[in-house]
Each structure stands twice: as C-alpha cells, then as structure tokens.
Design an enzyme around this catalytic site. Structure first.
Site, PDB file in Angstrom:
ATOM      1  N   PHE A 157      11.829   7.157  30.819  1.00 54.31           N
ATOM      2  CA  PHE A 157      10.787   6.586  29.966  1.00 54.31           C
ATOM      3  C   PHE A 157       9.433   7.103  30.434  1.00 54.31           C
ATOM      4  O   PHE A 157       9.016   6.854  31.564  1.00 54.31           O
ATOM      5  CB  PHE A 157      10.821   5.055  30.007  1.00 54.31           C
ATOM      6  CG  PHE A 157       9.997   4.451  28.914  1.00 54.31           C
ATOM      7  CD1 PHE A 157      10.541   4.241  27.661  1.00 54.31           C
ATOM      8  CD2 PHE A 157       8.663   4.132  29.129  1.00 54.31           C
ATOM      9  CE1 PHE A 157       9.771   3.707  26.633  1.00 54.31           C
ATOM     10  CE2 PHE A 157       7.889   3.601  28.112  1.00 54.31           C
ATOM     11  CZ  PHE A 157       8.436   3.385  26.858  1.00 54.31           C
ATOM     12  N   ARG A 207      -1.538   5.027  27.186  1.00 50.24           N
ATOM     13  CA  ARG A 207      -1.779   6.174  26.303  1.00 50.24           C
ATOM     14  C   ARG A 207      -2.873   7.094  26.843  1.00 50.24           C
ATOM     15  O   ARG A 207      -2.837   8.298  26.648  1.00 50.24           O
ATOM     16  CB  ARG A 207      -2.203   5.718  24.903  1.00 50.24           C
ATOM     17  CG  ARG A 207      -1.104   5.201  24.041  1.00 50.24           C
ATOM     18  CD  ARG A 207      -1.601   5.038  22.603  1.00 50.24           C
ATOM     19  NE  ARG A 207      -0.740   4.165  21.823  1.00 50.24           N
ATOM     20  CZ  ARG A 207       0.383   4.548  21.240  1.00 50.24           C
ATOM     21  NH1 ARG A 207       0.796   5.785  21.363  1.00 50.24           N
ATOM     22  NH2 ARG A 207       1.103   3.691  20.557  1.00 50.24           N
ATOM     23  N   LYS A 255      13.644  15.543  24.477  1.00 46.49           N
ATOM     24  CA  LYS A 255      14.764  15.015  25.266  1.00 46.49           C
ATOM     25  C   LYS A 255      16.049  15.379  24.520  1.00 46.49           C
ATOM     26  O   LYS A 255      16.644  14.545  23.846  1.00 46.49           O
ATOM     27  CB  LYS A 255      14.684  13.497  25.393  1.00 46.49           C
ATOM     28  CG  LYS A 255      13.591  12.970  26.256  1.00 46.49           C
ATOM     29  CD  LYS A 255      13.742  11.448  26.359  1.00 46.49           C
ATOM     30  CE  LYS A 255      12.648  10.805  27.133  1.00 46.49           C
ATOM     31  NZ  LYS A 255      12.828   9.338  27.192  1.00 46.49           N
ATOM     32  N   LEU A 295      12.782  11.813  12.765  1.00 50.50           N
ATOM     33  CA  LEU A 295      12.345  13.126  12.308  1.00 50.50           C
ATOM     34  C   LEU A 295      13.309  13.739  11.306  1.00 50.50           C
ATOM     35  O   LEU A 295      12.874  14.427  10.380  1.00 50.50           O
ATOM     36  CB  LEU A 295      12.146  14.058  13.490  1.00 50.50           C
ATOM     37  CG  LEU A 295      10.774  13.918  14.126  1.00 50.50           C
ATOM     38  CD1 LEU A 295      10.694  14.706  15.401  1.00 50.50           C
ATOM     39  CD2 LEU A 295       9.680  14.333  13.169  1.00 50.50           C
ATOM     40  N   GLU A 327       4.610  16.268  16.850  1.00 50.34           N
ATOM     41  CA  GLU A 327       5.142  15.064  17.490  1.00 50.34           C
ATOM     42  C   GLU A 327       4.824  15.071  18.973  1.00 50.34           C
ATOM     43  O   GLU A 327       4.685  16.133  19.579  1.00 50.34           O
ATOM     44  CB  GLU A 327       6.668  15.011  17.327  1.00 50.34           C
ATOM     45  CG  GLU A 327       7.150  14.133  16.198  1.00 50.34           C
ATOM     46  CD  GLU A 327       6.933  12.647  16.424  1.00 50.34           C
ATOM     47  OE1 GLU A 327       6.138  12.230  17.288  1.00 50.34           O
ATOM     48  OE2 GLU A 327       7.560  11.876  15.708  1.00 50.34           O
ATOM     49  N   ASP A 328       4.751  13.883  19.550  1.00 54.61           N
ATOM     50  CA  ASP A 328       4.558  13.786  20.990  1.00 54.61           C
ATOM     51  C   ASP A 328       5.882  13.952  21.716  1.00 54.61           C
ATOM     52  O   ASP A 328       5.968  14.661  22.709  1.00 54.61           O
ATOM     53  CB  ASP A 328       3.882  12.471  21.375  1.00 54.61           C
ATOM     54  CG  ASP A 328       4.566  11.234  20.803  1.00 54.61           C
ATOM     55  OD1 ASP A 328       5.559  11.362  20.046  1.00 54.61           O
ATOM     56  OD2 ASP A 328       4.107  10.116  21.102  1.00 54.61           O
ATOM     57  N   ASP A 332      13.465  12.324  20.752  1.00 47.65           N
ATOM     58  CA  ASP A 332      14.657  11.944  21.510  1.00 47.65           C
ATOM     59  C   ASP A 332      15.861  11.903  20.575  1.00 47.65           C
ATOM     60  O   ASP A 332      16.508  12.911  20.395  1.00 47.65           O
ATOM     61  CB  ASP A 332      14.447  10.659  22.318  1.00 47.65           C
ATOM     62  CG  ASP A 332      13.758   9.565  21.526  1.00 47.65           C
ATOM     63  OD1 ASP A 332      14.047   9.387  20.339  1.00 47.65           O
ATOM     64  OD2 ASP A 332      12.923   8.870  22.126  1.00 47.65           O
ATOM     65  N   SER A 333      16.160  10.792  19.936  1.00 46.72           N
ATOM     66  CA  SER A 333      17.366  10.725  19.095  1.00 46.72           C
ATOM     67  C   SER A 333      17.293  11.670  17.900  1.00 46.72           C
ATOM     68  O   SER A 333      18.306  12.181  17.445  1.00 46.72           O
ATOM     69  CB  SER A 333      17.613   9.294  18.608  1.00 46.72           C
ATOM     70  OG  SER A 333      16.712   8.951  17.565  1.00 46.72           O
ATOM     71  N   GLY A 349       1.236   8.229  18.881  1.00 40.88           N
ATOM     72  CA  GLY A 349       1.350   8.999  20.109  1.00 40.88           C
ATOM     73  C   GLY A 349       0.930  10.448  20.027  1.00 40.88           C
ATOM     74  O   GLY A 349       0.482  11.020  21.016  1.00 40.88           O
TER      75      GLY A 349
END
Length: 174
Positions: A150, A163, A129, A106, A97-98, A101-102, A42
C-alpha cells in the site's frame, strides 16, 4: 497503533522517470496535439508534472470514477462521478493514472472512452502493480512497476492523507 511511511521512490527518482516518459510521449506524438485525461484525485500531481515536460501541444480534461459495491474490494461496477468536459472525438487521448492494480476500473473506463471515437486512446501510469491485475488493460507508458504494497504520496492517499508527500512511500499501519 502508529502509522509510518517507508520511502519507496524518492522525489528525484520520480522526476527523472517523468522526464523520460514525457520525452517518449513527445516523440510518439510528434507534430500532433495530445489531450491528457487526468483521473482524479490521485493523478493530479503526476498529470501536472508530465504536462510541464511535454514538448507538444497539450490540452487537459478531468474525470472522476469510482468502483463500488458491498465488499471492501472493488466490485468492478463503475460509477462516473465527474464526466468529460470536452468531446474527445478525433483527438489523441492519453489517460493519465497514478496507479493501476486490478485494472477493473480502467478496463471499464477505456471501453467507455473508446465509444466516444477518439483518434487514438492510450494509457499512461506512474505506478503499476501487474501482480494484482484481474482485468486486461494494456498500459502504453509505465513509470514504475512496484510490489503489492500500500503506497502513499505524490497524489496517492490513505483516508485523504499523505497526498502531498513529494515521494512515494509504503504505508505501515503498525
């Protein structure tokens, strides 16, 4: 059931933000080289656009990592699918990174990269996020903080589709 994509960030908004981020990174690394580490797949679109706008010497490498397990959600167990091609010891490394989230993947990846003794190790993401964060990750450069929806486009996919959209949109599976 029909899929629809609602535009969240236009191509123009993204271009403007990437230019701002590149200017800041160029100032922060003035008179030094930065080694961009693109996290596949991504981040390719973002990494290329960012690299074109940097005014400092740049080198680029790629990694592919995946979080897997028995659940549909990330287990936090990381598998490196494609490792570094070059050593990063003594280099200014900027992980690109694109979306974050969690933070689980990373968090693991940054620990792994730190063990390779880079001169500096920083993190840059186009989208963040923060409401989804479960693992501590310090982001040095953030393009946009977005809600927990999403998103697709600009490198982000759904089942390998979308994409190539030049903007970022929210996917509705209707």
């Amino acid at each position: 059931m029909s899929e629809t994509v609602r535009k969240l960030l236009s191509e123009e908004e993204i271009d403007k933000k990437i230019a701002e981020m590149a200017a800041q990174i160029s100032r922060d690394y003035q008179d030094e080289q930065v080694h961009l580490l693109c996290i596949l797949k991504g981040s390719v679109f973002f990494t290329c656009e960012l690299a074109k706008r940097l005014t400092i010497p740049v080198s680029i490498d790629f990694m592919s990592v995946s979080s897997y397990g028995m659940d549909a959600k990330s287990s936090g167990v990381i598998k490196i699918i494609k490792d570094l091609d070059e050593e990063i010891e003594g280099k200014n490394v900027l992980v690109v990174e694109d979306i974050i989230d969690s933070g689980r993947t990373l968090h693991y990846l940054l620990g792994y990269l730190n063990s390779k003794n880079p001169k500096t190790l920083k993190l840059c993401t186009l989208l963040d996020k923060p409401d989804q964060r479960v693992a501590k990750v310090d982001v040095d450069y953030t393009g946009f903080c977005i809600p927990d929806e999403f998103v697709v486009g600009y490198g982000l996919d759904y089942a390998q589709r979308y994409r190539n959209l030049p903007y970022i949109g929210v996917l509705d599976l209707g």
